[in-house]
Write a protein that holds these residues in place. Sequence first.
Motif, PDB file in Angstrom:
ATOM      1  N   ALA A 177     -12.474 -61.959 -40.905  1.00  0.00           N
ATOM      2  CA  ALA A 177     -13.417 -61.399 -41.874  1.00  0.00           C
ATOM      3  C   ALA A 177     -14.302 -60.313 -41.289  1.00  0.00           C
ATOM      4  O   ALA A 177     -15.052 -59.669 -42.021  1.00  0.00           O
ATOM      5  CB  ALA A 177     -14.289 -62.516 -42.447  1.00  0.00           C
ATOM      6  N   THR A 178     -14.246 -60.115 -39.988  1.00  0.00           N
ATOM      7  CA  THR A 178     -15.067 -59.086 -39.350  1.00  0.00           C
ATOM      8  C   THR A 178     -14.172 -58.176 -38.515  1.00  0.00           C
ATOM      9  O   THR A 178     -13.059 -58.562 -38.122  1.00  0.00           O
ATOM     10  CB  THR A 178     -16.147 -59.707 -38.446  1.00  0.00           C
ATOM     11  N   GLN A 179     -14.677 -56.984 -38.224  1.00  0.00           N
ATOM     12  CA  GLN A 179     -13.896 -56.048 -37.415  1.00  0.00           C
ATOM     13  C   GLN A 179     -13.648 -56.607 -36.019  1.00  0.00           C
ATOM     14  O   GLN A 179     -12.574 -56.412 -35.432  1.00  0.00           O
ATOM     15  CB  GLN A 179     -14.616 -54.711 -37.321  1.00  0.00           C
ATOM     16  N   SER A 180     -14.620 -57.324 -35.470  1.00  0.00           N
ATOM     17  CA  SER A 180     -14.446 -57.878 -34.120  1.00  0.00           C
ATOM     18  C   SER A 180     -13.334 -58.923 -34.090  1.00  0.00           C
ATOM     19  O   SER A 180     -12.559 -58.988 -33.126  1.00  0.00           O
ATOM     20  CB  SER A 180     -15.758 -58.482 -33.610  1.00  0.00           C
ATOM     21  N   GLN A 181     -13.236 -59.733 -35.149  1.00  0.00           N
ATOM     22  CA  GLN A 181     -12.156 -60.725 -35.209  1.00  0.00           C
ATOM     23  C   GLN A 181     -10.801 -60.043 -35.347  1.00  0.00           C
ATOM     24  O   GLN A 181      -9.810 -60.472 -34.738  1.00  0.00           O
ATOM     25  CB  GLN A 181     -12.395 -61.681 -36.375  1.00  0.00           C
ATOM     26  N   LEU A 182     -10.761 -58.983 -36.133  1.00  0.00           N
ATOM     27  CA  LEU A 182      -9.509 -58.255 -36.301  1.00  0.00           C
ATOM     28  C   LEU A 182      -9.126 -57.542 -35.006  1.00  0.00           C
ATOM     29  O   LEU A 182      -7.947 -57.510 -34.624  1.00  0.00           O
ATOM     30  CB  LEU A 182      -9.646 -57.249 -37.447  1.00  0.00           C
ATOM     31  N   ASP A 183     -10.105 -56.994 -34.312  1.00  0.00           N
ATOM     32  CA  ASP A 183      -9.833 -56.349 -33.022  1.00  0.00           C
ATOM     33  C   ASP A 183      -9.306 -57.357 -32.017  1.00  0.00           C
ATOM     34  O   ASP A 183      -8.419 -57.049 -31.208  1.00  0.00           O
ATOM     35  CB  ASP A 183     -11.102 -55.683 -32.479  1.00  0.00           C
ATOM     36  N   GLU A 184      -9.845 -58.564 -32.060  1.00  0.00           N
ATOM     37  CA  GLU A 184      -9.352 -59.615 -31.161  1.00  0.00           C
ATOM     38  C   GLU A 184      -7.892 -59.918 -31.449  1.00  0.00           C
ATOM     39  O   GLU A 184      -7.078 -60.085 -30.522  1.00  0.00           O
ATOM     40  CB  GLU A 184     -10.189 -60.883 -31.314  1.00  0.00           C
ATOM     41  N   LEU A 185      -7.546 -59.989 -32.734  1.00  0.00           N
ATOM     42  CA  LEU A 185      -6.154 -60.237 -33.109  1.00  0.00           C
ATOM     43  C   LEU A 185      -5.255 -59.126 -32.570  1.00  0.00           C
ATOM     44  O   LEU A 185      -4.165 -59.390 -32.051  1.00  0.00           O
ATOM     45  CB  LEU A 185      -6.037 -60.330 -34.631  1.00  0.00           C
ATOM     46  N   ARG A 186      -5.702 -57.894 -32.687  1.00  0.00           N
ATOM     47  CA  ARG A 186      -4.913 -56.754 -32.217  1.00  0.00           C
ATOM     48  C   ARG A 186      -4.724 -56.775 -30.700  1.00  0.00           C
ATOM     49  O   ARG A 186      -3.653 -56.411 -30.195  1.00  0.00           O
ATOM     50  CB  ARG A 186      -5.618 -55.447 -32.594  1.00  0.00           C
ATOM     51  N   GLN A 187      -5.776 -57.176 -29.980  1.00  0.00           N
ATOM     52  CA  GLN A 187      -5.803 -56.985 -28.530  1.00  0.00           C
ATOM     53  C   GLN A 187      -5.518 -58.241 -27.709  1.00  0.00           C
ATOM     54  O   GLN A 187      -5.273 -58.133 -26.503  1.00  0.00           O
ATOM     55  CB  GLN A 187      -7.176 -56.422 -28.132  1.00  0.00           C
TER      56      GLN A 187
END
Length: 204
Positions: free
Chosen positions: A167-177
């Motif tokens: 739900a947040t950009q940081s969570q999505l960035d974690e998924l990506r990285q």
Amino acid sequence: TYMLGDELQDQSLDQAITMYSTCLSMLQRAAQSQRGLPYPLIVVWMNAQTNLAACMMRQGRFDDARKLLEGALGIAENAIEQIPALSETLLNVARTKMHLGRIDGMTGTPEAGIAIAEELSGGSDTINFYYAARVYAVCAPRTKNASLYRGLALQLLSDCCSAGYFATQSQLDELRQEPDFSSLRGTDEFEELIQLSQSRLKAP
């Protein structure tokens, strides 16, 4: 100290290890002098020990990390028995088990890691689905059924997305990285999951 978590780990592993070790030494001295600790400090102890183990894993110190994680689970088991108000969720037992599963996958015993992933995915807690997906993704390339376990990891991540976990950009960035998902990265399913999560993030 433990509340800094992965953020501190990303800054300096040596600094993180020193700080977590110092925190644990202080807690051990306090426990000895007071013949026990109040439950908020037990939670701190559990998390600090798990975070220290995670740092050691990043240095390849898997045996040391395993001992710390197994010790953390022992702390949790004893604490829950002595203090009914404590819960596995509060003590973050699932995260500790996730790291043990990751060690299994990284050190040549993926079957044990798969068993942990199955346990973590057996409930209804979305964060546990995410933890299980990490373990499946780490173990998959080291098994004879890699496509099966990659598929389970992707399904769990899809369930997380549907539940609004990213739900947040940081969570999505974690998924990506997240390095644990290297076995999934580049697949159509993983890229579609990223795109779907990003579109939901941008939606009003």
